[in-house]
Each structure stands twice: as C-alpha cells, then as structure tokens.
Design a protein around this motif. Structure first.
Motif, short mmCIF file in Angstrom:
data_model
loop_
_atom_site.label_atom_id
_atom_site.label_comp_id
_atom_site.label_asym_id
_atom_site.label_seq_id
_atom_site.Cartn_x
_atom_site.Cartn_y
_atom_site.Cartn_z
N HIS A 130 -10.46 3.41 -2.13
CA HIS A 130 -9.36 3.83 -3.02
C HIS A 130 -9.00 2.70 -3.98
N PRO A 131 -8.69 3.02 -5.24
CA PRO A 131 -8.37 1.97 -6.21
C PRO A 131 -7.17 1.11 -5.83
N ASP A 132 -6.21 1.69 -5.12
CA ASP A 132 -5.03 0.92 -4.72
C ASP A 132 -5.27 0.28 -3.35
N PRO A 133 -5.20 -1.05 -3.23
CA PRO A 133 -5.47 -1.70 -1.95
C PRO A 133 -4.56 -1.23 -0.82
N ALA A 134 -3.27 -1.03 -1.12
CA ALA A 134 -2.34 -0.60 -0.07
C ALA A 134 -2.71 0.78 0.45
N THR A 135 -3.08 1.69 -0.44
CA THR A 135 -3.49 3.02 -0.03
C THR A 135 -4.77 2.98 0.79
N ALA A 136 -5.68 2.09 0.39
CA ALA A 136 -6.93 1.96 1.14
C ALA A 136 -6.67 1.47 2.56
N LEU A 137 -5.77 0.50 2.71
CA LEU A 137 -5.45 0.00 4.05
C LEU A 137 -4.75 1.06 4.88
N GLU A 138 -3.92 1.87 4.26
CA GLU A 138 -3.24 2.94 5.00
C GLU A 138 -4.26 3.96 5.52
N ALA A 139 -5.28 4.25 4.72
CA ALA A 139 -6.33 5.16 5.19
C ALA A 139 -7.07 4.57 6.38
N LEU A 140 -7.31 3.26 6.35
CA LEU A 140 -7.97 2.60 7.47
C LEU A 140 -7.09 2.61 8.71
N ARG A 141 -5.79 2.39 8.54
CA ARG A 141 -4.87 2.39 9.68
C ARG A 141 -4.80 3.76 10.34
N ARG A 142 -4.71 4.79 9.52
CA ARG A 142 -4.66 6.14 10.08
C ARG A 142 -5.94 6.47 10.84
N ASP A 143 -7.07 6.04 10.31
CA ASP A 143 -8.33 6.29 11.00
C ASP A 143 -8.39 5.53 12.32
N LEU A 144 -7.83 4.33 12.35
CA LEU A 144 -7.79 3.55 13.58
C LEU A 144 -6.94 4.25 14.64
N VAL A 145 -5.79 4.80 14.24
CA VAL A 145 -4.92 5.51 15.18
C VAL A 145 -5.60 6.77 15.68
N ARG A 146 -6.31 7.46 14.80
CA ARG A 146 -7.05 8.65 15.25
C ARG A 146 -8.16 8.27 16.23
N HIS A 147 -8.76 7.11 16.03
CA HIS A 147 -9.84 6.69 16.92
C HIS A 147 -9.34 6.50 18.35
N VAL A 148 -8.19 5.86 18.51
CA VAL A 148 -7.67 5.62 19.85
C VAL A 148 -6.90 6.82 20.39
N ALA A 149 -6.61 7.79 19.51
CA ALA A 149 -5.91 9.01 19.92
C ALA A 149 -4.59 8.70 20.61
N GLY A 150 -3.85 7.76 20.08
CA GLY A 150 -2.57 7.38 20.66
C GLY A 150 -2.13 6.04 20.12
N PRO A 151 -1.10 5.47 20.71
CA PRO A 151 -0.61 4.16 20.23
C PRO A 151 -1.61 3.06 20.53
N LEU A 152 -1.62 2.05 19.67
CA LEU A 152 -2.51 0.91 19.88
C LEU A 152 -2.02 0.09 21.05
N HIS A 153 -2.94 -0.52 21.76
CA HIS A 153 -2.60 -1.35 22.91
C HIS A 153 -2.54 -2.83 22.56
N ASP A 154 -2.79 -3.16 21.31
CA ASP A 154 -2.70 -4.55 20.87
C ASP A 154 -2.27 -4.54 19.41
N ASP A 155 -1.66 -5.63 18.98
CA ASP A 155 -1.26 -5.74 17.58
C ASP A 155 -2.49 -5.68 16.69
N ALA A 156 -2.32 -5.10 15.52
CA ALA A 156 -3.42 -4.98 14.57
C ALA A 156 -2.92 -5.35 13.19
N ALA A 157 -3.48 -6.42 12.63
CA ALA A 157 -3.13 -6.87 11.28
C ALA A 157 -4.38 -6.85 10.42
#
Length: 434
Positions: A381-408
């Motif tokens: 995505h052209p906007d870096p913040a929007t691109a990171l949000e897409a990555l974060r949502r995909d990460l949450v979908r991967h674990v199918a629940g809350p993360l068990h460790d901090d993610a930056a």
C-alpha cells in the motif's frame, strides 16, 4: 522474548524464514551471511534469552481485539437476566405450584450485576419481584411461607447484586485511572515516529500483550540528524512494569548518543554502558540499531535480534544478517566481542521492516510460525501506516486470537525526493501507535 527452552524454536523459525526469503530471491544481497552461518550464529547470540521472564497474558491488546467487531460476550451477558426470568416464569406456569420455582426468580438480579450499572440492576430486581409476586398470586402462594421465602430470596439477591455492582464500578474506575497513567508513560517512552525522517518515510505499529497496563517489553525510536537517520528496535527481557525501567534506560541513552556519536558502534557502546550503570546486570535487550545516510545504504548493528526484512522495489525479499550474532545488550559482562557493523543496499523504492520476535514467533493453532517473508506483499500500500495495519491484521488472523507476546514493527521506505521535508511528529497527547 522467548522462554528458557526457546532456542531450538528460534533456529527452526530462522530456517523457515530463510526458505521463505530465498523463494523470492536466491541472492540474499549485500551484508547477508551464508545460509548455514546465520542460523548457528543466531542460536548462539540469542541463547542468552533463556533468562527468567514473566509470562505474557492472553488478553487482547488494547484497541486490537482478536476479532474486530466481536461483541458476543457483552450481548449474551446483557440478555441473560431477562432470559432467566422468562425461563423461570415459563417453567413455573407449566409445572405449577407443587414444584416451587418462585425463588429462582433471584437469578435475574444475580446475573444483572455482571454488566451495566446499579440502575439497570435495580430495574431487573424490581422486574423479578413483580414476576414473583404475580405468579405467587396466580398460584395462591403469596400468603404462605413459600411465598415469603421466594420474595425474600429475590429481594436479597437484588440487594447483594447492587452492592457488587457498586464495588465493580469502583474497581473499573481505579483500573481506568491506572490505564491512563500507564498510557501517558508509554507515550513518553514510545513516542510517535515522524512520518518523514530525512529521505525515509516511516510508520510504526505496536501491539502489547499486556492489555491491562498498555505497556509491553518492546521499544523503538527514530532519531533524525542533519545528514543521517538512526533507528533502534528492541525487545526487553520481561514484561509490564518490570520492563519499563529497562526501556527508559535504553531509549534515553540511544536518543542522546544517536545525535552525539559519529560512529554507529559508539552509539551501541553508549547504550551498553548505560544499561550496565543504571540496571542491576540481570536485564538484557535484543536490539537492532540501523543508520541511513545519503549514500543509499543502510548499516546495522545486531545485538541478537531478528534480522530486518528488506523488500526490494521489484518485490524480492531479503533478510540481511551478520556473519556472527552478538550477545544482547546488557550482557557485556560475559566478555564477548560486540557486534560488527554490516551493510545492505537500500535503494529508492525499497522497504525495510524492523520487527520484534513477537511477530515471527506468533503461531497458529497448528504451531506454525508466522511466515513473515511470504506476507511481504501486504506492505504494497502507498501509505506506510496502512500497510503496517494490513500486516497487523493478518498477524492476528494467523494466531486466531490475542498475541501471546508483544509485537512491534517499524516500516521504513526510501524516498529520496522527500529529503529535507521532515514533518513535525504528532504531539505527545495524540493517539498511541496501534
């Protein structure tokens, strides 16, 4: 940060990431080590992460629920008191006065105290009394001992529920106050990054595994100088308030040294000395320090941290790694050699993602680590913040629940035409990076 037996898992993760990156582009680019060397080096360098740490809570991070729009639990709890009253009334009408279900109307006000305020609880209690009295008159039990017992049970449950509601609301108010203080502390430590830093466009995403305190064990910072940009991304041993002191020491030392020291190795040495001076010697931080100058390259110092993901303009993915990993910050007493700088080409149109192991060590129900290299396309995505949000949502979908460790995650894009147009960062009181 990993637990005591996580070294073998890190090596497995490293091999999986190498396969992912090489699938896009066999050549790992300048600064990357041979395939066998980095895995072994990272196992030695990050093996020190086996020290004690507190367990990450499984609550959804603040502002990032496991599934967006999931309101099933509050809705069920809100409907439960009325459902209980309806079921008891229906059974009482069917069974008749011989069974004696009237005292069960107290379930209504008892469930009412789970959510909502005292007015709602009082209303449900009054409704339960009306239902109990009406059916008692219908069955002819109002003037009997059973009728008095039923009415007393409903009234007693209503009173107890009202007390519980008042106490719960007081605790919620205290927790909200603590959260607001913790949020201010996090904003002071983890300040929003400037959207434009020299020739770079930047965006950050931070998800804490400790939702109650809104404070995690990951850190990041972008220091913009006149002729260079220096950044740090790190992962602190421990969680919550125990990690705050370490985060403050590391970021304070980096912010000062990044502007004063001419060499990147001296920046890392300043942070190391600050940790040795201020902390008790039992804390450590895996960190990646990077420097971007005007020559179109990036120089890294890796203190036992996961390698950055470099996404080329043509979509190829690389993970630049040093020939040998060094120990994390704070373990200088072991007398080992510090990290050696290594370089990677960073051309216009390239993207660099710096992240913590809360991203790559996130697992799905089958135990599969998050395939970061395969998800590089989400950063298009052209906007870096929007691109990171897409990555974060995909990460949450991967674990199918809350993360068990901090993610930056910190995303940097090389855009030399923006050089000299540094934007002012958001005010300290602005929204916290998600």
């Amino acid at each position: 940060m990993g637990e005591a037996g996580a070294d073998m898992l890190r090596e497995d993760r490293s091999e999986g990431r190498s396969r992912t990156g090489s699938g896009a582009r066999p050549d790992t680019g300048p600064g990357a080590a041979p395939a066998a060397g980095p895995a072994a080096g990272r196992g030695r360098g990050r093996g020190a992460k086996a020290g004690p740490r507190t367990g990450a809570r499984t609550s959804p991070p603040t502002g990032h629920p496991a599934t967006d729009g999931d309101l099933s639990t509050p809705v069920v709890l809100g409907v439960l008191p009325f459902a209980a009253l309806a079921v008891v009334a229906l059974v009482e009408l069917i069974a008749g006065p011989r069974v004696g279900f009237l005292p069960l109307f107290s379930l209504g006000p008892a469930f009412a105290g789970l959510v909502g305020g005292w007015r709602r609880t009082a209303f449900i209690g009054a409704l339960a009394l009306v239902c109990c009295l009406t059916l008692g008159l219908y069955d002819g039990l109002v003037q009997s001992r059973r009728g008095y017992t039923a009415l007393g049970s409903v009234a007693g449950a209503t009173a107890a529920s009202l007390v519980a509601v008042v106490m719960r609301q007081r605790r919620e108010a205290e927790l909200a106050s603590v959260r607001s203080i913790a949020e201010v502390a996090q904003r002071a430590l983890l300040r929003p990054v400037p959207p434009t830093a020299g020739p770079l466009r930047a965006a950050v995403s931070y998800t804490s595994a400790v939702a109650e305190a809104r404070i995690g064990g990951d850190l990041y910072e972008v220091a913009v100088g006149e002729d260079r940009v220096r950044v740090i991304v790190g992962d602190v041993q421990g969680k919550g308030l125990e990690a705050v002191e370490t985060v403050a020491v590391v970021l304070g030392a980096f912010r000062e040294a990044a502007h004063d020291e001419p060499e990147l190795t001296r920046v890392g040495a300043r942070v190391e000395r600050a940790m040795s001076r201020e902390l008790d010697g039992e804390k450590f931080v895996t960190a990646l320090i990077a420097e971007f100058g005007g020559d179109g390259g990036a120089v890294f110092l890796n203190y036992g941290h996961p390698p950055p993901m470099l996404v080329r303009a043509d979509g190829a993915v690389e993970f630049p790694e040093p020939d040998q990993y060094a120990l994390p910050l704070g373990l200088e007493a072991h007398g080992t050699e510090g990290p050696r700088p290594f370089r990677a080409e960073f051309a216009p149109g390239d993207q660099l993602l710096l992240y913590t192991d809360g991203v790559t060590e996130a697992r799905d129900a089958a135990g599969t680590f998050y395939p970061l290299g395969e998800r590089a396309r989400l950063l298009a995505h052209p906007d870096p913040a929007t691109a990171l949000e897409a990555l974060r949502r995909d990460l949450v979908r991967h674990v199918a629940g809350p993360l068990h460790d901090d993610a930056a995650t910190l995303l940097l894009r090389y855009a030399p035409e923006r050089r000299g147009t540094r934007e002012r960062p958001p005010e300290l009181g602005g929204p916290v990076p998600s």
